[in-house]
Design a protein around this motif. Structure first.
Motif, PDB file in Angstrom:
ATOM      1  N   ASN A   1      37.548  46.409  31.942  1.00  0.00           N
ATOM      2  CA  ASN A   1      35.872  47.091  32.243  1.00  0.00           C
ATOM      3  C   ASN A   1      37.334  48.734  32.674  1.00  0.00           C
ATOM      4  O   ASN A   1      36.507  49.351  32.427  1.00  0.00           O
ATOM      5  CB  ASN A   1      35.080  46.827  32.931  1.00  0.00           C
TER       6      ASN A   1
ATOM      7  N   PHE B   1      33.332  49.189  29.792  1.00  0.00           N
ATOM      8  CA  PHE B   1      33.046  47.550  30.378  1.00  0.00           C
ATOM      9  C   PHE B   1      33.086  46.898  28.603  1.00  0.00           C
ATOM     10  O   PHE B   1      32.734  46.706  27.728  1.00  0.00           O
ATOM     11  CB  PHE B   1      30.774  47.985  30.171  1.00  0.00           C
ATOM     12  N   ASP B   2      32.691  45.521  28.582  1.00  0.00           N
ATOM     13  CA  ASP B   2      33.875  43.900  27.699  1.00  0.00           C
ATOM     14  C   ASP B   2      34.430  45.267  26.848  1.00  0.00           C
ATOM     15  O   ASP B   2      34.447  44.674  25.490  1.00  0.00           O
ATOM     16  CB  ASP B   2      32.346  44.084  26.757  1.00  0.00           C
TER      17      ASP B   2
ATOM     18  N   ASP C   1      38.274  41.464  26.076  1.00  0.00           N
ATOM     19  CA  ASP C   1      38.545  42.769  26.937  1.00  0.00           C
ATOM     20  C   ASP C   1      39.572  41.862  28.127  1.00  0.00           C
ATOM     21  O   ASP C   1      40.952  43.178  28.607  1.00  0.00           O
ATOM     22  CB  ASP C   1      37.793  43.579  27.490  1.00  0.00           C
ATOM     23  N   ASN C   2      39.713  40.726  28.046  1.00  0.00           N
ATOM     24  CA  ASN C   2      40.350  40.318  28.882  1.00  0.00           C
ATOM     25  C   ASN C   2      41.332  39.661  27.916  1.00  0.00           C
ATOM     26  O   ASN C   2      43.286  39.916  28.840  1.00  0.00           O
ATOM     27  CB  ASN C   2      40.111  39.192  29.738  1.00  0.00           C
TER      28      ASN C   2
ATOM     29  N   ARG D   1      26.584  38.481  35.715  1.00  0.00           N
ATOM     30  CA  ARG D   1      26.138  39.272  34.339  1.00  0.00           C
ATOM     31  C   ARG D   1      24.710  38.930  34.332  1.00  0.00           C
ATOM     32  O   ARG D   1      24.299  40.019  33.291  1.00  0.00           O
ATOM     33  CB  ARG D   1      26.871  38.543  33.421  1.00  0.00           C
TER      34      ARG D   1
ATOM     35  N   ARG E   1      25.357  45.164  39.874  1.00  0.00           N
ATOM     36  CA  ARG E   1      26.241  44.137  40.331  1.00  0.00           C
ATOM     37  C   ARG E   1      26.310  44.061  41.588  1.00  0.00           C
ATOM     38  O   ARG E   1      27.183  42.928  42.617  1.00  0.00           O
ATOM     39  CB  ARG E   1      28.279  44.019  39.529  1.00  0.00           C
TER      40      ARG E   1
HETATM   41  N1  HSE Z   1      33.953  42.818  30.805  1.00  0.00           N
HETATM   42  C1  HSE Z   1      34.032  41.587  31.450  1.00  0.00           C
HETATM   43  C2  HSE Z   1      33.027  41.425  32.573  1.00  0.00           C
HETATM   44  C3  HSE Z   1      35.215  40.519  31.897  1.00  0.00           C
HETATM   45  O1  HSE Z   1      32.588  42.650  32.926  1.00  0.00           O
HETATM   46  O2  HSE Z   1      31.574  40.007  32.949  1.00  0.00           O
HETATM   47  C4  HSE Z   1      35.168  39.542  32.545  1.00  0.00           C
HETATM   48  O3  HSE Z   1      36.239  39.010  33.255  1.00  0.00           O
END
Ligand code: HSE
Length: 309
Positions: free
Chosen positions: A16, A21-22, A138-139, A186, A232
């Motif tokens: 991120n 993001f993602d 993304d990871n 999420r 979050r």
């Molecule tokens: N892009 C994902 C998230 C990464 O933010 O949920 C999870 O490691």
């Protein structure tokens, strides 16, 4: 068929980076190592050293082994792993936000590809299979390719390209002693966001690529985010408060992945050392409990996963 000894190393990753993001990711110089040794017991036994020791399962339920077996099944090579001793040496903290599960999945897929073909896995194949298995390209992208990455998905699967990260950019991680599940945070994200917030993040994410490549001075502005971190925050108040304090002091602090680890993208090693020196060892948590933090400077890992026989 018995297995050949092999060693897989996979770096920690942070996803991120604020507004990406993602999408955006960065490999960090902390490594999980997995050694697979032949064993004629007919069973699979796992030894865990370092992070997760005493907590992670030591049999087929271990994520590296589960992924290896699933991948071998899909490749029609399940008989290549009838008995094995698996040694996992983990440097990547399990507490959340540093890609420990992506690292385990990439290690499992890499080991399975090696056992299947007897050759070094093709990186693009490794990334494609690991992304499909893990669900967070993304990871998976920085874990496989190293360095900075931009990942995206379409109907044909996941894709990624590298970002050449300026050598002055110096990451710092601040790892708390509490955990929050990615799936849980999420669920806090809205289905729809205001157009103004989407525009806000598109501009910062585009700027962030430039900042990482050659303009570290832009990192504080380029790491602002309205798409996921504000939602979050309620699940990780101590983390949100620490990010607020660090940003207030001019540092590019963001949630590392889905948290609760904090990432600072310092503009220089000098700034990174100052962040570590001034980092709190403890902050106030919920219900009068304390949260303990471990701050450390880490390198950008220029290489991704490696497999050695
Ligand atoms: N892009 C994902 C998230 C990464 O933010 O949920 C999870 O490691």
């Amino acid at each position: 068929m018995s297995v050949t000894r092999l060693r897989v190393r996979v770096p920690a990753t942070t996803a991120n980076l604020g507004p990406g993001f993602d999408t955006l990711g960065l490999a960090l110089g902390l490594w999980n190592e997995v050694i697979v040794e032949p064993d004629d017991s007919g069973r699979i036994r796992v030894d865990v050293h370092g992070s997760g020791r005493g907590r992670l399962p030591r049999d087929e339920r271990h994520l590296v082994v589960r992924t290896m077996l699933d991948t071998l099944d899909r490749l029609g090579s399940r008989d290549r792993l009838d008995g094995a001793r698996v040694i996992a040496r983990n440097e990547v903290p399990q507490s959340g936000g540093l890609g420990s599960s992506a690292s385990a999945v990439v290690a499992g897929v890499a080991a399975a590809l090696w056992l299947h073909t007897g050759a070094l896995p093709d990186r693009d194949e490794l990334f494609r299979l690991a992304s499909a298995a893990e669900g967070h390209p993304d990871n998976a992208a920085p874990a496989v390719y190293g360095g900075g990455t931009i990942a995206w998905q379409d109907d044909s699967g996941a894709h990624a390209v590298p970002i050449a990260v300026d050598p002055r950019v110096t990451p710092v991680i601040l790892v708390p002693d509490y955990q929050v599940r990615t799936a849980e945070t999420r669920r806090l994200l809205p289905e729809r966001v205001p157009l103004a917030d989407a525009v806000f993040d598109v501009s910062r994410a585009a700027l962030l690529v430039r900042a990482l490549e050659a303009r570290p001075d832009l990192l504080p502005a380029a790491t602002e985010d309205r798409l996921h971190q504000p939602y979050r925050a309620e699940a990780m108040r101590p983390t949100a408060e620490l990010i607020g304090r660090l940003r207030g002091a001019g540092h590019a602090a963001v949630l590392s992945g889905a948290g609760p680890t904090v990432l600072v993208l310092a503009q220089s090693p000098v700034e990174a050392d100052a962040v570590v020196a001034q980092a709190p060892a403890r902050t106030a948590g919920a219900g009068g409990l304390e949260v303990r933090w471990r701050a450390r400077r880490v390198a950008v890992a220029r290489d991704g996963a490696t497999v050695v026989a």
